[in-house]
Design an enzyme around this catalytic site. Sequence first.
Site, PDB file in Angstrom:
ATOM      1  N   ASP A  52       0.776  -1.070   0.073  1.00 50.25           N
ATOM      2  CA  ASP A  52       0.108  -0.113  -0.115  1.00 50.25           C
ATOM      3  C   ASP A  52       0.762   1.265   0.132  1.00 50.25           C
ATOM      4  O   ASP A  52       1.814   1.532   0.828  1.00 50.25           O
ATOM      5  CB  ASP A  52      -0.913   0.091   1.107  1.00 50.25           C
ATOM      6  N   ASN A  75      -3.123  12.996  -4.143  1.00 49.39           N
ATOM      7  CA  ASN A  75      -4.491  13.261  -4.576  1.00 49.39           C
ATOM      8  C   ASN A  75      -5.070  14.894  -4.381  1.00 49.39           C
ATOM      9  O   ASN A  75      -5.212  15.491  -5.069  1.00 49.39           O
ATOM     10  CB  ASN A  75      -5.778  12.254  -4.317  1.00 49.39           C
ATOM     11  N   HIS A  80      -6.210  13.936  -8.892  1.00 50.15           N
ATOM     12  CA  HIS A  80      -6.238  12.628  -9.151  1.00 50.15           C
ATOM     13  C   HIS A  80      -5.517  12.057 -10.162  1.00 50.15           C
ATOM     14  O   HIS A  80      -5.066  11.176 -10.679  1.00 50.15           O
ATOM     15  CB  HIS A  80      -7.843  12.294  -9.352  1.00 50.15           C
ATOM     16  N   ASP A  98      -2.902   9.216 -10.568  1.00 49.09           N
ATOM     17  CA  ASP A  98      -2.861   8.058 -11.677  1.00 49.09           C
ATOM     18  C   ASP A  98      -1.628   7.978 -12.159  1.00 49.09           C
ATOM     19  O   ASP A  98      -0.966   6.860 -12.309  1.00 49.09           O
ATOM     20  CB  ASP A  98      -3.937   8.369 -12.682  1.00 49.09           C
ATOM     21  N   GLU A 131      -4.685   2.471  -4.173  1.00 48.39           N
ATOM     22  CA  GLU A 131      -3.278   2.555  -4.051  1.00 48.39           C
ATOM     23  C   GLU A 131      -2.884   1.014  -3.543  1.00 48.39           C
ATOM     24  O   GLU A 131      -1.349   0.876  -3.059  1.00 48.39           O
ATOM     25  CB  GLU A 131      -2.612   3.643  -3.409  1.00 48.39           C
TER      26      GLU A 131
END
Length: 808
Positions: free
Chosen positions: A417, A425, A430, A434, A459
Amino acid sequence: MIDKLPSPGLDTSTLLDQLEYSVLITDRDGRIEYANVAFERASGYSREEVIGKTPRILSEKTMPSEVYDDIWRRLETGQPRRSIFPNRKKTGEFYREDTSISLIRDANGEITHYVWIARPAEGRTTEQLFTKLAESSPAGVYVSRNDKFFFANEEFLRYTGYARDELNATDSLALVHPDDRDLVLAYRNGGQSQTCEYRLVDKTGHVRWVLEKLSPVDFLSLGTDQSQYMAGTVVDISDRKEAEEKLQYALSLYAATVESTADGIIVVDTERRIRQVNRNFREIWRLSMGTEYQGRNSDVSFTHMLSKVKDPEAFRQWSREAFHSETTSATNIVELADGRVLEANSRPQVIDGAKVGRVWSFRDITERREFESALLHMANYDALTGLLNRRRFQEEVEEAMLALQARSGNGALLLLDADRFKDVNDSFGHQAGDEVLAQLAAQLRSSFPKRLVSRFGGEEFAIFLPDVTIRSARAAAARFISKLNRHTMAAADSQLRVTASIGIAGFPAHGDTFRELFSHADLALYDAKFAGRNRASVYPGPDRPQAEQIRENWRDKFHDALRNKRLTLVGQPVITMEDDLRGYELLLRLRDADGTLLPAKDFIPIAEQMGLLKRIDEWVVLEALTLLKRVQDQGYTWRLGINLGGWAFGDQKMLDFLEGAFVDLGVDPSGLVVEMTETAAVSDLRKARTFIESLQALGCSFALDDFGVGYASFDYLKRLPVNIIKIDGSFIRDLTSSKVSQEIVAAIVHAARNLNIVTVAESVENRMTFDLVRKMGVNNVQGNWIGRPRPVAQILSGHSAERTFRAA
């Protein structure tokens, strides 16, 4: 008055009265000067009644006046006449006489008188025969002269709706539809036997199609100019014309359909001649548009088609078998040399049970195949990173575990993670997030080549390493963390450093099923996070006290959060396409010891393992309804959405809890939207449906969250009573650049509209995306461009008249 004959002085009237034939003597102008006794017997008129009148007194109701006018014109030229006249007696009785008309001249040769000698006509006259035949005919029959009727049989009278006297006073063209009069006039003026189809209009205005044959006729045997007398035979062809029109319409519709269809179509008869070929066939096979193919041998086009296909021999064999098949249809996928793919279909063309040819259709499915390939890839791979998705990863790992088990091998599951990814973000957007995830996936792929690597969502990533010990798995995780610490990632014109926490569970030491292995690796992951992040942690095993210590630590963490109010809700606005505020989605956050707000995904899974999710969900319900009460008391009609764990959708106690809270707080349930993810629903659809229907019975609405990422998303629409669909952000974020995402969103919107389900687009991050989802028909939107999540205290405090979202 003629009294005596030119010889021996005999009395003229005495002599003529002795004749058995009717005799009339008229002056030059046709006025009767003498009538004998035989005339009185035959006509019923006395000579006193007819003296001074014309012979028309006998036939003024049987013949048009034009007939007499024609006779007199000919007599005046000095031509004697013999004709059969249809006469009527004084009583009205009809009789016919064969009449000879002679001329009397004076010494100078001038005509002074006419002598009419008539005897009863023997046998049937032309008129009698004509009338008899006409009345027995099933067709309408009429006779006209100079476009005026003077005879019509009963069938023709039925066609026209006129009485006989009315018809005789009617112009024949008046019965012809105005649009057909020029045609009929030209054909009637031809003077020869011929036929014509036109629309006949009756007295009431009703229109029928008739076929008329017209011929010249000497109707009354008068020997007059025959071209002026025309006999018409009329047949009602309305049914035939209607059938022809229907056939023509069907043929036109067929031709238009063939031309308008996206398929390329060619029709070939049993002699291999081309009967029809549409434009799309020419375009698909790159045939010349200017060349006429209809009627030509199909080998012309077939040879050209062979030159275009990738495998000519296979196409030739399929075509030959299809053509010689009497009844069966045949389908095939044809790859062209230029890379296009066609779906070919051949079926027999049958008319009245007999095969008359074959219809071939070709459809360009290149885009469809690419789309299907993309959908298949999407069903197994993550769209952003190209890694295996969670479902496919689980299937692959379970197969690998069976293989390891068969040879008593070992393996390890690593859950990774990205630390504090929410900050990326929130700070950079975002899109930047990405980009970071894609680069992180590339790092994993290069660090674990030929291994099973998956993006689980958000994530979170997973790696399965077969044939490794727990020690070597931990060493591999440590090497990756070290590598990641030395690496920076480019995103949003910045260089970002990302760290990761990893949880490790060994097979079969920590579990011999995927579910058990995942649960323990997940627990180890949270232990790594609890220990400070940027590290790897191995699940110690159920017989080791360290495992229980991990659980106890998290249990204390959650109890502390509940006691000290470190659980909180934030609200993200949901708006309509008209920029009106529809409501808020309430999102759960946990404030960490350092003050960081952890998103729900960072702690909800471990809370579920600890058995604390029910208590947290009840806290969410009470906080949300307390806020909803304030919203409703201030007169707002916003709706608030909450997310509940999967356990709640099969538990009657949560329904009872909700119903009691509505009553205790005095809240209108219509203001609450309960959201559930597809993965929560799939565990037990029957229980989920019962729970949702009970929710709706209370007055709440139900939203299916993260729609589209599940394996059978559309199937849920059939199985669950959904009010709202929230389209997953993974489709929305790349909507402006991904054809696949556009097709999927369009399909979702189309299905939802037909099922009367409201759609919400999640993760709208810019104006272009907003404009596109509006154009596609999405009902509502949410995302950081619309409004970032904010503490619920700010939703109402000081904002009673101010919009709390950005819509421009």
